[in-house]
Design an enzyme around this catalytic site. Structure first.
Site, PDB file in Angstrom:
ATOM      1  N   HIS A   1      76.095 122.156  35.061  1.00 18.65           N
ATOM      2  CA  HIS A   1      77.072 122.710  36.003  1.00 18.65           C
ATOM      3  C   HIS A   1      77.718 121.644  36.885  1.00 18.65           C
ATOM      4  CE1 HIS A   1      73.457 121.998  38.200  1.00 18.65           C
ATOM      5  NE2 HIS A   1      74.077 122.202  39.346  1.00 18.65           N
ATOM      6  N   ASP A   2      77.301 120.399  36.723  1.00 21.71           N
ATOM      7  CA  ASP A   2      77.875 119.315  37.533  1.00 21.71           C
ATOM      8  C   ASP A   2      78.807 118.427  36.726  1.00 21.71           C
ATOM      9  OD1 ASP A   2      76.530 119.951  39.902  1.00 21.71           O
ATOM     10  OD2 ASP A   2      74.759 118.792  39.351  1.00 21.71           O
TER      11      ASP A   2
ATOM     12  N   ASP B   1      65.709 120.198  42.081  1.00 19.46           N
ATOM     13  CA  ASP B   1      66.988 119.632  42.502  1.00 19.46           C
ATOM     14  C   ASP B   1      66.805 118.377  43.366  1.00 19.46           C
ATOM     15  OD1 ASP B   1      70.006 120.236  42.843  1.00 19.46           O
ATOM     16  OD2 ASP B   1      69.334 119.954  44.913  1.00 19.46           O
TER      17      ASP B   1
ATOM     18  N   GLU C   1      65.326 116.573  38.606  1.00 18.98           N
ATOM     19  CA  GLU C   1      66.623 115.892  38.687  1.00 18.98           C
ATOM     20  C   GLU C   1      66.321 114.576  39.392  1.00 18.98           C
ATOM     21  OE1 GLU C   1      71.234 116.616  40.074  1.00 18.98           O
ATOM     22  OE2 GLU C   1      69.643 117.137  41.442  1.00 18.98           O
TER      23      GLU C   1
ATOM     24  N   ASP D   1      65.438 127.186  40.228  1.00 19.14           N
ATOM     25  CA  ASP D   1      65.944 125.898  40.684  1.00 19.14           C
ATOM     26  C   ASP D   1      65.417 125.665  42.095  1.00 19.14           C
ATOM     27  OD1 ASP D   1      67.593 123.629  40.995  1.00 19.14           O
ATOM     28  OD2 ASP D   1      69.166 124.545  39.782  1.00 19.14           O
TER      29      ASP D   1
HETATM   30  C1  NOJ Z   1      72.372 118.645  42.399  1.00 22.01           C
HETATM   31  C2  NOJ Z   1      72.921 119.927  41.894  1.00 22.01           C
HETATM   32  O1  NOJ Z   1      72.905 119.920  40.497  1.00 22.01           O
HETATM   33  C3  NOJ Z   1      74.304 120.068  42.481  1.00 22.01           C
HETATM   34  O2  NOJ Z   1      75.005 121.128  41.903  1.00 22.01           O
HETATM   35  C4  NOJ Z   1      74.152 120.240  43.963  1.00 22.01           C
HETATM   36  O3  NOJ Z   1      75.432 120.303  44.551  1.00 22.01           O
HETATM   37  C5  NOJ Z   1      73.364 119.083  44.584  1.00 22.01           C
HETATM   38  N1  NOJ Z   1      72.204 118.741  43.824  1.00 22.01           N
HETATM   39  C6  NOJ Z   1      72.915 119.415  45.971  1.00 22.01           C
HETATM   40  O4  NOJ Z   1      71.903 120.366  45.961  1.00 22.01           O
END
Ligand code: NOJ
Length: 572
Positions: A329-330, A200, A257, A98
């Protein structure tokens, strides 16, 4: 489309902190991932996305990196990482790391040096600006709440930008020296045999630095200035340079992302020569059946979910590959996010993952999804640990919600539901760790766990295995990857269906969010039932499976779809 090694990706995302602890400190580790490689291979996954394992003070569980070339001791060592890459490779699994380069940790050596001399070399690695009239440079809100600016300690009027927490200062991508440093890091990691990276917050690298104050969007006086910090003009040039100097020569799989890809930039972002191989399709991430919009109406949510997903596929139109997923995970767990309590049953939880699993593009599953892990609502706010979850709570209070109402909302909306430790068995802490886990295990582990499902042919886990096997079946795989995508029954309430078609196969994928049987017009013949969440002969009160199959395989012109049924049918 030029064929690539990663086109058949069935990915498995791991949040290492919550996956498997082997040194009994309550925190998952790399040796835990190595230990569980067999389970991942048995599921049929061929790529792992490993959430960050770099050295980090863990303010955001590793999304705040203080050394890009180090492994955090809580996860293990560099040797463990090398072993993981090698052992996964033996099983035909590629590892994606990541890459978190929109920001670093405030503990990173670069930032520490920058603080000492904000006008010096390292000051230019970050974004420092003078405040205005005793206030921050502008009223941008951080994505995680509060001002996006933090005052530099010991200085009256100097601030640095952080679009996430204040411990995650944004890197200055305008600086070629910083860019060069990051490219070197990427190359070093690729040389270790990685399959590639998930990138990310990558659409945030470029900012619009006009720093205007904007009309506030909340009582705190701030504005989430997305148009100034996301997909800003000039982003593409940066990403192109990154690709050319790092990923291109290595044939890496890169999944961005990337928020809000515009229709006119599909080719530049994920086309054959795009800046990434793929980007996540986020069009469903705001769907929450218990939220204000849907108020527990699964079917209404499902219709909108279908429309948004189909729209995303139409926009891409075969020019590139989206990355299809339901959980990460979000996000809260998908069963609780898409299905109202009354609609959660053995059929609906099998139907849900099928909805987008046979879409064009690549697919990803998230740890625990394959056994149907669920949200774990909390009794007290303090049981949550994640800063952004608290920021949401504060915002809810500010909007006038009571503490009870705000907690209730977190209990279905917090991203931390996706981070409870993996439930491997019915023993202490679900087999995740002997020690007190860093985050509480969902108490349902006593009955909802991997081991209990492994031997049960009728379990959700084994359904997921069958689903993956269908997608990867040698005579069908190319159809699912490159075949045409043809929406079907699009105007039918509660039905999400599509055909995948090429010169070799025609496959109909049909899913229903209706709680009663549906009768749909159907021309044609079924050659093979590839997947069905109802067992043959199973009665549901509205007719036997034989009757349905009779309709399917005979020359009948209707399709009987049972409550929450999913069918993947090879048309003959
Ligand atoms: C996206 C990630 O998926 C998330 O978990 C993270 O807190 C933020 N970006 C900041 O890096």
């Amino acid at each position: 489309m030029l064929k690539k090694w990663w086109h058949n990706t069935v990915g498995y995302q791991i949040y290492p902190k919550s996956f498997q602890d082997t040194n009994q400190d309550g925190i998952g580790d790399l040796c835990g991932v190595i230990r569980r490689l067999d389970e991942i291979a048995q599921l049929g996954a061929n790529v792992i996305w490993l959430c960050p394992v770099f050295t980090s003070p863990m303010v955001d569980n590793g999304y705040d990196i203080s050394d890009y070339m180090g492994i955090d001791p809580s996860f293990g060592t560099m040797d463990d990482m090398k072993e993981l890459i090698a052992r996964a490779d033996e099983k035909g699994i590629k590892i994606l790391m990541d890459l978190v380069v929109n920001h670093s940790s405030d503990r990173h050596e670069w930032f520490q040096k920058a603080l000492q001399d904000p006008c010096g070399e390292y000051g230019k690695y970050y974004v420092f600006r003078e405040g205005k009239d005793g206030n921050p440079p502008n009223n941008w809100r951080s994505i995680f709440g509060g001002s996006a600016w933090e005052r530099v300690e010991g200085r009256d009027n100097l601030y640095y930008l952080h679009i996430f927490t204040k411990e995650q200062p944004d890197l200055n991508w305008e600086n070629p020296k910083l860019r060069g440093e990051i490219y070197e890091i990427i190359t070093k990691w690729m040389d270790m045999g990685l399959g590639g990276f998930r990138l990310d917050a990558i659409s945030h690298l470029k900012k619009n630095y006009s720093y205007v104050n904007l009309p506030p969007d909340g009582p705190d006086g701030y504005k989430l200035a997305f148009e100034y910090i996301n997909n800003v003009d000039g982003l593409s040039e940066i990403l192109r340079e990154m690709k050319e100097r790092t990923f291109l020569p290595t044939d890496a799989l890169t999944i961005g992302e990337y928020d809000q890809m515009r229709p006119e930039e599909v080719e530049a972002v994920i086309g054959e020569n795009g800046n990434f191989c793929s980007v996540f399709d986020f069009s469903h991430t705001f769907h929450d059946v218990n939220g204000e919009k849907w108020k527990g109406n699964t079917r209404a949510l499902f219709n909108d979910y279908r429309d948004k997903l189909f729209q995303a596929q139409r926009v891409v139109g075969g020019r590139g590959m989206l990355c299809n997923f339901l959980e990460n995970h979000d996000k809260p767990r998908c069963i609780d996010r898409f299905l109202a309590a009354a609609d959660q049953n053995r059929y609906s939880i099998r139907m849900l993952p099928v909805t987008n699993f046979f879409f064009p593009g690549i697919v990803f599953l998230y740890q625990g999804q394959e056994i149907g892990m669920r949200n774990y609502p909390k009794v007290r706010l303090e049981e949550y640990v994640d800063k952004p979850t608290y920021a949401i709570y504060d915002r809810l209070l500010m909007q006038g919600k009571s503490p009870e109402e705000a907690l209730e909302e977190l209990n279905h909306a917090s991203r931390e539901h996706g981070r409870t430790p993996m439930q491997w068995n019915g023993e202490k802490n679900g087999g995740f760790s002997e020690a007190e886990p860093w985050f509480a295990v969902n108490p349902n582990y006593t009955w909802l766990n991997y081991e209990a499902q492994k031997e049960d042919p009728d379990s959700l886990l084994n359904f997921y295995k069958r689903m993956v096997a269908v997608r990867r079946r040698a005579d069908l795989e190319e159809t699912f990857i490159y075949g045409e995508f043809l929406p079907r029954y699009e105007k039918e309430d509660g039905i999400l269906a599509y055909e995948r078609k090429d010169e070799k196969n025609r496959v109909l994928v049909l899913t229903s969010a209706r709680s009663e049987t549906a009768e749909l017009p159907f021309e044609g013949k079924v050659g093979e039932i590839l997947l069905d969440n109802y067992a043959v002969g199973e009665k549901d009160g509205t007719g036997t499976a034989e009757e349905t199959y009779g309709e399917l395989t005979g020359s009948g012109n209707r399709l009987i779809v049972k409550p929450f049924q999913c069918l993947v049918l090879k048309l003959g």
